[in-house]
Design a protein around this motif. Sequence first.
Motif, PDB file in Angstrom:
ATOM      1  N   TYR A  16      10.187  75.087  46.535  1.00 34.01           N
ATOM      2  CA  TYR A  16       9.538  74.031  47.308  1.00 34.01           C
ATOM      3  C   TYR A  16      10.037  72.691  46.782  1.00 34.01           C
ATOM      4  O   TYR A  16       9.968  72.419  45.588  1.00 34.01           O
ATOM      5  CB  TYR A  16       8.022  74.160  47.125  1.00 34.01           C
ATOM      6  N   ILE A  17      10.599  71.878  47.656  1.00 35.51           N
ATOM      7  CA  ILE A  17      11.092  70.561  47.236  1.00 35.51           C
ATOM      8  C   ILE A  17      10.095  69.512  47.737  1.00 35.51           C
ATOM      9  O   ILE A  17      10.005  69.257  48.937  1.00 35.51           O
ATOM     10  CB  ILE A  17      12.489  70.262  47.836  1.00 35.51           C
ATOM     11  N   PRO A  18       9.356  68.893  46.834  1.00 31.31           N
ATOM     12  CA  PRO A  18       8.324  67.957  47.290  1.00 31.31           C
ATOM     13  C   PRO A  18       8.918  66.678  47.860  1.00 31.31           C
ATOM     14  O   PRO A  18      10.053  66.322  47.581  1.00 31.31           O
ATOM     15  CB  PRO A  18       7.544  67.642  46.006  1.00 31.31           C
ATOM     16  N   GLU A  19       8.114  65.986  48.625  1.00 29.15           N
ATOM     17  CA  GLU A  19       8.490  64.662  49.132  1.00 29.15           C
ATOM     18  C   GLU A  19       8.189  63.614  48.071  1.00 29.15           C
ATOM     19  O   GLU A  19       7.424  63.865  47.137  1.00 29.15           O
ATOM     20  CB  GLU A  19       7.630  64.328  50.335  1.00 29.15           C
ATOM     21  N   ARG A  78      18.917  62.472  36.033  1.00 26.77           N
ATOM     22  CA  ARG A  78      18.000  63.538  36.442  1.00 26.77           C
ATOM     23  C   ARG A  78      17.256  64.185  35.277  1.00 26.77           C
ATOM     24  O   ARG A  78      16.792  65.319  35.376  1.00 26.77           O
ATOM     25  CB  ARG A  78      18.730  64.559  37.331  1.00 26.77           C
ATOM     26  N   ALA A  79      17.139  63.429  34.171  1.00 25.54           N
ATOM     27  CA  ALA A  79      16.315  63.923  33.058  1.00 25.54           C
ATOM     28  C   ALA A  79      14.866  64.042  33.518  1.00 25.54           C
ATOM     29  O   ALA A  79      14.124  64.906  33.046  1.00 25.54           O
ATOM     30  CB  ALA A  79      16.413  62.968  31.875  1.00 25.54           C
ATOM     31  N   CYS A  80      14.461  63.169  34.464  1.00 31.22           N
ATOM     32  CA  CYS A  80      13.075  63.208  34.948  1.00 31.22           C
ATOM     33  C   CYS A  80      12.781  64.534  35.657  1.00 31.22           C
ATOM     34  O   CYS A  80      11.675  65.059  35.566  1.00 31.22           O
ATOM     35  CB  CYS A  80      12.800  62.020  35.875  1.00 31.22           C
ATOM     36  N   GLU A  81      13.790  65.089  36.324  1.00 35.64           N
ATOM     37  CA  GLU A  81      13.559  66.343  37.056  1.00 35.64           C
ATOM     38  C   GLU A  81      13.210  67.490  36.106  1.00 35.64           C
ATOM     39  O   GLU A  81      12.494  68.407  36.472  1.00 35.64           O
ATOM     40  CB  GLU A  81      14.822  66.749  37.835  1.00 35.64           C
ATOM     41  N   THR A  82      13.767  67.411  34.890  1.00 42.41           N
ATOM     42  CA  THR A  82      13.606  68.559  33.976  1.00 42.41           C
ATOM     43  C   THR A  82      12.182  68.677  33.448  1.00 42.41           C
ATOM     44  O   THR A  82      11.806  69.709  32.928  1.00 42.41           O
ATOM     45  CB  THR A  82      14.582  68.466  32.779  1.00 42.41           C
ATOM     46  N   VAL A  83      11.390  67.596  33.544  1.00 39.37           N
ATOM     47  CA  VAL A  83      10.042  67.641  32.964  1.00 39.37           C
ATOM     48  C   VAL A  83       8.938  67.490  34.006  1.00 39.37           C
ATOM     49  O   VAL A  83       7.760  67.568  33.682  1.00 39.37           O
ATOM     50  CB  VAL A  83       9.860  66.529  31.904  1.00 39.37           C
ATOM     51  N   CYS A  84       9.303  67.264  35.249  1.00 37.73           N
ATOM     52  CA  CYS A  84       8.295  66.943  36.269  1.00 37.73           C
ATOM     53  C   CYS A  84       7.496  68.186  36.679  1.00 37.73           C
ATOM     54  O   CYS A  84       8.076  69.163  37.173  1.00 37.73           O
ATOM     55  CB  CYS A  84       8.996  66.350  37.496  1.00 37.73           C
ATOM     56  N   PRO A  85       6.172  68.171  36.504  1.00 36.27           N
ATOM     57  CA  PRO A  85       5.377  69.352  36.886  1.00 36.27           C
ATOM     58  C   PRO A  85       5.346  69.569  38.397  1.00 36.27           C
ATOM     59  O   PRO A  85       5.108  70.674  38.861  1.00 36.27           O
ATOM     60  CB  PRO A  85       3.976  69.039  36.344  1.00 36.27           C
ATOM     61  N   SER A  86       5.623  68.497  39.183  1.00 33.73           N
ATOM     62  CA  SER A  86       5.639  68.641  40.647  1.00 33.73           C
ATOM     63  C   SER A  86       7.006  69.056  41.160  1.00 33.73           C
ATOM     64  O   SER A  86       7.223  69.138  42.357  1.00 33.73           O
ATOM     65  CB  SER A  86       5.281  67.313  41.319  1.00 33.73           C
ATOM     66  N   LYS A  87       7.956  69.245  40.222  1.00 33.31           N
ATOM     67  CA  LYS A  87       9.325  69.636  40.569  1.00 33.31           C
ATOM     68  C   LYS A  87       9.940  68.659  41.579  1.00 33.31           C
ATOM     69  O   LYS A  87      10.555  69.059  42.579  1.00 33.31           O
ATOM     70  CB  LYS A  87       9.392  71.063  41.117  1.00 33.31           C
ATOM     71  N   MET A  88       9.719  67.363  41.343  1.00 36.04           N
ATOM     72  CA  MET A  88      10.286  66.357  42.233  1.00 36.04           C
ATOM     73  C   MET A  88      11.815  66.473  42.208  1.00 36.04           C
ATOM     74  O   MET A  88      12.418  66.459  41.129  1.00 36.04           O
ATOM     75  CB  MET A  88       9.917  64.941  41.773  1.00 36.04           C
ATOM     76  N   GLN A  92      17.938  64.208  44.850  1.00 37.36           N
ATOM     77  CA  GLN A  92      18.035  64.302  46.320  1.00 37.36           C
ATOM     78  C   GLN A  92      17.284  63.168  46.996  1.00 37.36           C
ATOM     79  O   GLN A  92      17.740  62.595  47.977  1.00 37.36           O
ATOM     80  CB  GLN A  92      17.428  65.620  46.793  1.00 37.36           C
ATOM     81  N   LEU A  93      16.086  62.880  46.464  1.00 40.78           N
ATOM     82  CA  LEU A  93      15.268  61.835  47.088  1.00 40.78           C
ATOM     83  C   LEU A  93      15.960  60.476  46.997  1.00 40.78           C
ATOM     84  O   LEU A  93      15.944  59.684  47.947  1.00 40.78           O
ATOM     85  CB  LEU A  93      13.890  61.780  46.418  1.00 40.78           C
ATOM     86  N   LEU A  94      16.595  60.233  45.844  1.00 41.03           N
ATOM     87  CA  LEU A  94      17.292  58.949  45.691  1.00 41.03           C
ATOM     88  C   LEU A  94      18.476  58.864  46.665  1.00 41.03           C
ATOM     89  O   LEU A  94      18.687  57.836  47.320  1.00 41.03           O
ATOM     90  CB  LEU A  94      17.773  58.790  44.241  1.00 41.03           C
ATOM     91  N   ASP A  95      19.226  59.958  46.776  1.00 42.78           N
ATOM     92  CA  ASP A  95      20.346  59.976  47.733  1.00 42.78           C
ATOM     93  C   ASP A  95      19.848  59.719  49.156  1.00 42.78           C
ATOM     94  O   ASP A  95      20.445  58.963  49.924  1.00 42.78           O
ATOM     95  CB  ASP A  95      21.067  61.330  47.698  1.00 42.78           C
ATOM     96  N   GLN A  96      18.752  60.377  49.504  1.00 40.88           N
ATOM     97  CA  GLN A  96      18.204  60.209  50.857  1.00 40.88           C
ATOM     98  C   GLN A  96      17.780  58.759  51.092  1.00 40.88           C
ATOM     99  O   GLN A  96      18.002  58.195  52.159  1.00 40.88           O
ATOM    100  CB  GLN A  96      17.005  61.138  51.047  1.00 40.88           C
ATOM    101  N   SER A  97      17.176  58.159  50.054  1.00 36.81           N
ATOM    102  CA  SER A  97      16.705  56.778  50.235  1.00 36.81           C
ATOM    103  C   SER A  97      17.894  55.835  50.395  1.00 36.81           C
ATOM    104  O   SER A  97      17.836  54.882  51.172  1.00 36.81           O
ATOM    105  CB  SER A  97      15.816  56.350  49.064  1.00 36.81           C
ATOM    106  N   ARG A  98      18.984  56.119  49.687  1.00 32.51           N
ATOM    107  CA  ARG A  98      20.162  55.248  49.825  1.00 32.51           C
ATOM    108  C   ARG A  98      20.764  55.377  51.215  1.00 32.51           C
ATOM    109  O   ARG A  98      21.222  54.402  51.805  1.00 32.51           O
ATOM    110  CB  ARG A  98      21.200  55.626  48.749  1.00 32.51           C
TER     111      ARG A  98
END
Length: 429
Positions: A16-19, A78-88, A92-98
Amino acid sequence: MLEFFDDTAYEQNGLYIPEASDCMRCGLCVSHCPTFRLNRIDEETPRRRIRTIDKILNQSVVPSGEELAHLNNCLQCRACETVCPSKMAYGQLLDQSRQKLAEMAEPSRLAGLIEKLSLALIEHKPRLHLLSRLLGIYQRSGLQTLLRKSGLLSVLKLETYESLLPPAIDAAPLQPFYLATIERRGSVALFTGCIAESFDRVTAAAAIRVLNRIGFDVIVPGQQGCCGAIHQHRGRAETAAQLAWRNIGVFNALDVEAVVYTASACGLMLSEYEQLAIDDFDDEELGFFRERLIDVSHFINLHWPDNLPLQACRKIVAVHEPCSQRNTLKNQQAVYELLARIPAVNLIPLADNAVCCGAGGVHRLTHPHIADPLGAEKIEQLHISGADLLVTSNIGCALHLAAGAGQLEPQVTVMHPVALIGRLLQEAG
Ligand code: SF4
Ligand code: SF4
């Protein structure tokens, strides 16, 4: 046809990839973010950036200049991805926003033109070869030494750009085929992408030599191109997808055991082609491409022959783990396993490998206030370690760190792990 902005959360690889709006603001990511470590303000955290991304993606609002500046300071480590409990899926989100921002707000004319020209250069191999040839002449003719000594580069504000040039650019194209030098065990294709072939010839040549010495023919398809990472991260998903399709077509047509890459940032992009979410991407083609893709150190380590001697190396070798390798591909262990084959080597991880070195694609050029202090921290750690050599599997990190490592006393050489293996194989005869 791109369908990047389906605003419902979606499934990918069964996960599941959260928004962006799903961020719980728990703050667990904060202390892992290199820009927060540097600046110590909330605006420089993944949590706050996710809020800006949410504005762009879900509310179609162009953020303020200040918010954009903080967003653009992100190194995409993407160090933040490795610890995020919501699996943000932060990357991908940053690429989409750009991508969405590029559609909503035009950049300034000059910035837009410079970016367009740079990206067009990377996309087009003949132009890139021409540039490499000119830069090679610049280096060999003595003009580089002259200009560096004259101080003119600093007057023209070109010093930072020029300092990123590798020591010896080799513009001559690689051969399309290199024959195994022991009894043939199979064949592999080598991904060289855009600049690595000329800017990091030492690594490409070493990879070919080592692969040949362990029994594999190496094919270097001339039609391959840039992996598309820079385009993808600059909001040009459509071009990234075209580049992806070209590479998938070129490599899938080859009858090889594996497609090996040397630069981990390219490897990451290649391994995430499915995230481009293009309508006409064929799952089977993508799956076939993905299943043969492998990091060169990993492949060589898996296929190392029992009886192949390596020259001993009585040196301290520090291993830098690029973020692409550590946080996303998660295959850094293969480098340690491969280098552990070297007799007498003292192998150590570079301290604080979890923290980005600051290279972050083109950050050294665009955000030196972030890239330089992070790079300096690595060089300090390198100095403390007493290492004789530093190995890293990503050309961007290597170029960034080599500048500082070259200033140490004694100088520390930075190289790709496979370049070290190639050198020791040659010395062993
Ligand atoms: S760890 Fe994840 S959920 Fe928590 S604040 Fe950071 S991005 Fe949001
Ligand atoms: S990708 Fe890296 S720099 Fe960007 S917000 Fe996440 S941890 Fe910070």
